[in-house]
Design a protein around this motif. Structure first.
Motif, short mmCIF file in Angstrom:
data_model
loop_
_atom_site.label_atom_id
_atom_site.label_comp_id
_atom_site.label_asym_id
_atom_site.label_seq_id
_atom_site.Cartn_x
_atom_site.Cartn_y
_atom_site.Cartn_z
N LEU A 97 -1.89 -4.67 -0.05
CA LEU A 97 -2.21 -5.02 0.27
C LEU A 97 -3.27 -6.81 0.39
O LEU A 97 -3.21 -7.16 0.78
N ASN A 98 -3.13 -7.04 -1.04
CA ASN A 98 -3.72 -8.10 -1.50
C ASN A 98 -1.98 -9.64 -0.32
O ASN A 98 -1.86 -10.64 0.08
N LEU A 99 -0.86 -8.54 -0.29
CA LEU A 99 0.48 -9.35 0.02
C LEU A 99 0.13 -9.01 2.17
O LEU A 99 0.84 -10.28 2.32
N ALA A 100 -1.00 -7.78 1.96
CA ALA A 100 -0.75 -7.93 3.51
C ALA A 100 -1.46 -9.06 4.17
O ALA A 100 -1.62 -9.78 5.07
N ARG A 101 -3.07 -9.56 3.04
CA ARG A 101 -3.55 -10.30 3.58
C ARG A 101 -2.69 -11.60 3.61
O ARG A 101 -3.62 -12.49 4.63
N GLN A 102 -2.08 -11.75 2.52
CA GLN A 102 -1.01 -13.14 2.88
C GLN A 102 -0.55 -13.28 3.75
O GLN A 102 -0.27 -14.32 4.24
N ALA A 161 -6.34 1.35 5.47
CA ALA A 161 -7.04 0.47 3.52
C ALA A 161 -7.17 -0.75 3.73
O ALA A 161 -7.90 -0.97 2.69
N PHE A 162 -7.31 -0.86 4.57
CA PHE A 162 -7.18 -2.18 4.64
C PHE A 162 -8.50 -2.60 4.32
O PHE A 162 -9.06 -3.96 3.83
N LYS A 163 -9.45 -1.87 4.97
CA LYS A 163 -10.58 -2.37 5.72
C LYS A 163 -11.65 -1.35 4.05
O LYS A 163 -12.78 -2.10 3.35
N LYS A 164 -10.85 -0.47 3.67
CA LYS A 164 -11.35 -0.10 2.80
C LYS A 164 -11.70 -0.86 0.95
O LYS A 164 -12.72 -0.77 0.48
N GLY A 201 -13.10 -4.76 2.95
CA GLY A 201 -14.43 -4.32 3.85
C GLY A 201 -14.67 -5.19 5.22
O GLY A 201 -15.42 -5.04 6.23
N ILE A 202 -13.40 -5.69 5.93
CA ILE A 202 -13.52 -6.00 7.09
C ILE A 202 -12.05 -5.68 7.93
O ILE A 202 -10.80 -5.14 6.87
N THR A 203 -11.56 -5.74 9.10
CA THR A 203 -10.43 -5.01 9.33
C THR A 203 -9.98 -6.42 9.18
O THR A 203 -9.56 -7.73 9.14
N PRO A 204 -7.57 -6.18 9.39
CA PRO A 204 -6.99 -7.07 9.28
C PRO A 204 -6.69 -7.96 10.76
O PRO A 204 -6.79 -9.39 10.86
N TYR A 205 -8.07 -7.50 11.53
CA TYR A 205 -8.06 -8.03 12.90
C TYR A 205 -8.86 -9.71 12.24
O TYR A 205 -8.54 -10.88 13.29
#
Length: 300
Positions: free
Chosen positions: A252-257, A284-287, A290-294
């Motif tokens: 998830l950290n990599l996804a955010r990057q 999973a990202f929102k959990k 606290g926010i969505t990937p969008y």
């Protein structure tokens, strides 16, 4: 504010970057060697140093503390001495380190009324005595690793970047101080020697290298030479997380990057990181954040 650096050793070289922020100095360096060797390092600055060994094994003799430390990749501590002189012996051919230097007065202002361990540490600083926060070096767990990566990959500029670096430096200080307090009562039950510690660090490195296609638990156990029971318990003891929990955090950290640094869609990122569906990734990202990937993509 940002400066590239390099240094040549007799048996290798170092490349790195340094950020300056209101007197705080932040540095990230990778050193590569052609063979195992030693080199000296010294400084005349009167500062408090937070040191993070991110990858690689080494030992060093710290003159002002009159101590030798033998360290395995994935550790941190806070030290103070007026000047420092040390001799470093690398035990792997590549080392990655990260550090933050706080001006002495600023560090005292931040910490002298905080935790018991930091108050005692500050008393030594005020008296001008060389000191180390904890005799037991902390482990770089997922929260600490995440903050370090956020600093290294910071996308902000100018005054906003200064504010970001200041806030993340203080966040790392809090995380390291908390780890030092916890380590005083923490008992090592499953990982008791350097060999097993190296194997657990190897598990972490394997997960980091294969976030996109992670091995299963039995493959990891076979790779590092630990039985699954000791692997699971030892990993949790070392990193305060299960193997699966750590993997999830890294993905998830990599996804955010990716969302911040590339034009890949959330669906593409979900597929690349092995999520069954974009919705599974979104949940999973929102959990975690606290926010969505969008919202990350559109409000970084």
């Amino acid at each position: 504010m940002e400066e590239k650096q390099s240094r040549e050793f007799e048996k290798g070289s170092m490349t790195g970057v340094v950020w300056q922020c209101d007197g705080i100095r932040i540095g990230h360096a990778i050193s590569k060697f052609t063979e195992l060797s030693s080199f000296s390092s010294s400084s005349k600055t009167d500062v408090v140093r937070m040191h993070f060994g991110m990858r690689g094994n080494y030992s060093f003799d710290y003159k002002q503390l009159n101590k030798t430390f033998d360290l395995i990749g994935g550790h941190h501590n806070i030290v103070y001495s007026h000047d420092f002189d040390m001799v470093v012996n690398n035990k792997t051919l590549e080392l990655e380190t990260f550090g933050i230097q706080f001006p002495k007065d600023l560090f005292i202002r931040f910490t002298e009324h905080s935790s018991e361990s930091l108050r005692a540490f500050c008393e030594n600083i005020i008296a001008g005595r060389s000191a180390i926060l904890s005799d037991k070096w902390g482990t770089i767990d997922s929260p600490i690793q995440q903050v370090i990566q956020q600093i290294i990959h910071c996308r902000y500029a100018d005054d906003l970047k200064k504010l970001f670096l200041l806030s993340k430096s203080i966040e790392l200080l809090v995380l390291c101080a908390d780890a030092a307090s916890t380590s005083k009562t923490k008992k090592e039950i499953f990982i008791k020697n350097a060999t097993d510690k190296e194997k657990i660090i190897a598990v972490r490195d394997l997960i980091n290298d294969r976030v996109h296609c992670p091995p299963n638990l039995s493959e990891i156990a076979q790779y590092v030479g630990l039985n699954e029971y000791k692997l699971k318990r030892g990993f949790k003891e070392t990193f305060n997380s299960t193997v699966f929990g750590y993997l999830t955090d890294q993905r998830l950290n990599l996804a955010r990057q990716y969302l911040l640094d590339t034009q890949k869609t959330a669906a593409e990122i979900a597929s690349q990181l092995g999520y069954a569906t974009p919705q599974h990734f979104n949940n999973a990202f929102k959990k975690k954040f606290g926010i969505t990937p969008y919202l990350v993509r559109n409000n970084p």
